[in-house]
Scaffold this active site. Structure first.
Site, PDB file in Angstrom:
ATOM      1  N   GLY A  91       0.711  -1.146   0.243  1.00  0.00           N
ATOM      2  CA  GLY A  91       0.066   0.153   0.082  1.00  0.00           C
ATOM      3  C   GLY A  91       0.808   1.160  -0.138  1.00  0.00           C
ATOM      4  CB  THR A  92       1.019   4.093  -1.747  1.00  0.00           C
ATOM      5  OG1 THR A  92      -0.278   3.853  -2.310  1.00  0.00           O
ATOM      6  CG2 THR A  92       1.869   3.182  -2.651  1.00  0.00           C
ATOM      7  CB  THR A  93       0.458   8.198   0.393  1.00  0.00           C
ATOM      8  OG1 THR A  93       1.691   7.841   0.037  1.00  0.00           O
ATOM      9  CG2 THR A  93       0.256   9.224   1.276  1.00  0.00           C
TER      10      THR A  93
END
Lengths: 275, 263
Positions: free
Chosen positions: B39-41
């Protein structure tokens, strides 16, 4: 001694009589579908009898509170484990009853060295559309019946029959309003309650403890008599109503109706009687 | 334990094993580390009426963009959300467990689980996940935001991969693009025209879109906004009325009016 078949049948018959005696003081239950959901109504003496089981499933019970709690927890466990392991849409009221608690209740009823469940319960399941709404009624012996549109639970089959007949004949056109459906449920509850009281009185008066068929002589009381009965009930007990609400956002559709909202839907003669 | 409303215990009694928590998770040799979807931000910030939680939509595995429509801001119940950064498989499973745990508690105990109870439930899952997190196959570092009905205020918490819990007084963020957002929010909150908790909802949503656009500018693992594909971040507000998702139509209008000309 119970190894002998006729002793076992006799014991079961006694058990059935015992359970009917226990349940005759219970409060009936009425559930009716309408366009926005399902209305479920009963009256309690302080302990709630309507419960949320899963996103679209509610339980209403009459009987011993401890037995209802046992069954409620079994259903909660089954529903939530199923909903998690598979999907919430795989959790259905019919499966919970047929393959979940009905066999447990039947085993307890027929195992004469164990205590039976002193309870009758109604499972209401909300569909996406009104025609998909579904009810399952579970008896104290593990027998169950399914229905759509309406469902009633009373102490005996005769009570249930009178409640159903009243609901069909007096409230054939319920319309779309929660208030109309609520009042139909309330008056049907009163019919069940009055008939149960009558059965209990007849039984007390009878030298033969088994109540003979009294249904032919029972006529539905007029609205005045029903309202008088409800006035007494409302002043002594608590009206309990919940809706499985199709219009609610989010997955959980169970909505208990607060007392103020219940009061606002009552006929004028009952508004100030509610506890 | 079921009578105490503990759904995880009910699951275990039914034979369910938290897949990541077996303790036998190991990465062979350290060289052939499998490429894990990541996942990222995500971030949460307070504003005048509650909390805004937002997350980009990209999921990556190494240099590969796996998916561009991931929903990383997950509603656990009507009053709380978990924004996830880390391994989605583990994070989604945790979110499903928590969602069922909160429902099970409410229905069995006939009262809502307290806000502190919800925080603790997430910390317990993260602690059970430690073997997978340390093995590099299941690290999750979530942000939890919700409305505390007892104290009548919205709150933000964030966690490390071992389950330590910290309160984000004004904001909290997680994921590879979060350093960009952290710097901007710290600056704005301290030296901006007004502190974050005085932002209106419209201002907060505008800021959220600008922040995620900035994060995407500097972090390849954060997905930006793609108007042609009708692809916008997930943005939710949490107030005393519960969780509400800001619709794409509204985000699109805000983006075109308040963000686009500055990009």
């Amino acid at each position: 001694m119970y190894e002998e078949p006729y002793r076992w049948v006799e014991a079961i018959t006694n058990r059935r009589q015992y359970l009917q005696d226990q349940l005759k003081q219970g409060s009936p239950i009425v559930a009716i579908t309408y366009s926005d959901g399902i209305v479920i109504l009963t009256v309690n003496r302080g302990t709630p009898k309507l419960y949320e089981i899963y996103d679209r499933i509610a339980l209403a019970g009459m009987g011993h509170p401890a037995d209802l709690e046992k069954l409620r927890f079994q259903m909660l466990d089954l529903a939530h484990v199923e909903g998690f392991q598979r999907s919430p849409s795989d959790v259905t009221g019919a499966r919970l009853v047929k393959y979940g608690i009905a066999p447990v209740v039947k085993d307890a009823f027929e195992e004469i060295f164990k205590a039976p469940y002193i309870s009758k319960i109604l499972i209401a399941e909300l569909g996406e559309k009104q025609m998909q709404d579904h009810f399952v009624r579970l008896d104290y012996d593990g027998g169950f019946e399914e229905s759509t549109t309406t469902a009633v639970v009373g102490a005996t089959a005769e009570v249930q029959s009178h409640m159903s007949t009243y609901l069909k004949t007096r409230h054939a056109q319920l319309g779309e309003s929660l208030e109309l459906v609520f009042n139909a449920a309330l008056f049907t509850w009163a019919i069940g309650s009055l008939y149960q009281n009558r059965e209990a009185t007849l039984q007390d008066e009878s030298t033969d403890s088994a109540v003979q068929d009294t249904s032919p002589s029972f006529e539905f009381p007029d609205e005045q008599a029903i309202q008088e009965h409800l006035q007494t009930v409302c002043s002594e007990m608590t009206l309990e109503c919940a809706v499985l609400d199709r219009t609610l956002a989010g997955p959980s559709k169970y909505r208990p109706i607060p007392l103020d909202a219940v009061r606002s839907m009552l006929p004028a003669t009952l508004k100030d009687k509610v506890r | 334990m079921a009578r105490q409303g503990d759904f995880v215990q009910v699951l275990k009694e039914q034979g369910y094993q938290l897949g990541w928590a077996r303790g036998d998770v190991s990465v062979p040799g350290g060289v052939n580390v499998p490429v894990i979807t990541d996942g990222t931000t995500v971030f949460a910030m307070k504003y005048s009426e509650g909390v805004i939680v937002a997350g980009d939509r990209r999921a990556t595995a190494g240099n590969m963009v796996m998916y561009d429509r991931t929903d990383k801001v997950l509603e656990l119940d009507r009053y709380s959300v978990m924004a996830i950064a880390g391994v989605p498989a583990t994070a989604f499973e945790m979110a499903r467990i928590l969602e069922h745990s909160f429902k099970y508690y409410r229905r069995s105990q006939l009262q809502d689980l307290s806000f502190e109870g919800k925080l603790r439930a997430l910390a317990k899952l993260l602690k059970e996940n430690v073997p997978a997190a340390l093995a590099g196959t299941g690290a999750v570092a979530p942000v939890f935001a919700g409305y505390d009905q007892q104290r009548e205020t919205a709150k933000i918490f964030f966690y490390d991969i071992l389950g330590a819990e910290f309160e984000g007084v004004d904001h909290a963020m997680s994921g590879s693009g979060s350093p960009t957002i952290r710097g901007i929010l710290h600056y704005l909150n301290r030296w901006g025209e007004k502190p974050l908790d005085q932002f209106s909802e419209e201002e907060a949503i505008t800021l959220a879109l600008r922040l995620l656009t900035s994060a995407a500018e500097f972090d390849s693992a954060t997905g930006g906004i793609d108007r042609e594909a009708d692809l916008y971040p997930v943005v939710k507000r949490i107030t005393k009325d519960g969780v509400h998702t800001i619709g794409d139509v509204s985000l699109k209008a805000t983006f075109e009016a308040r963000v686009l000309q500055h990009v």
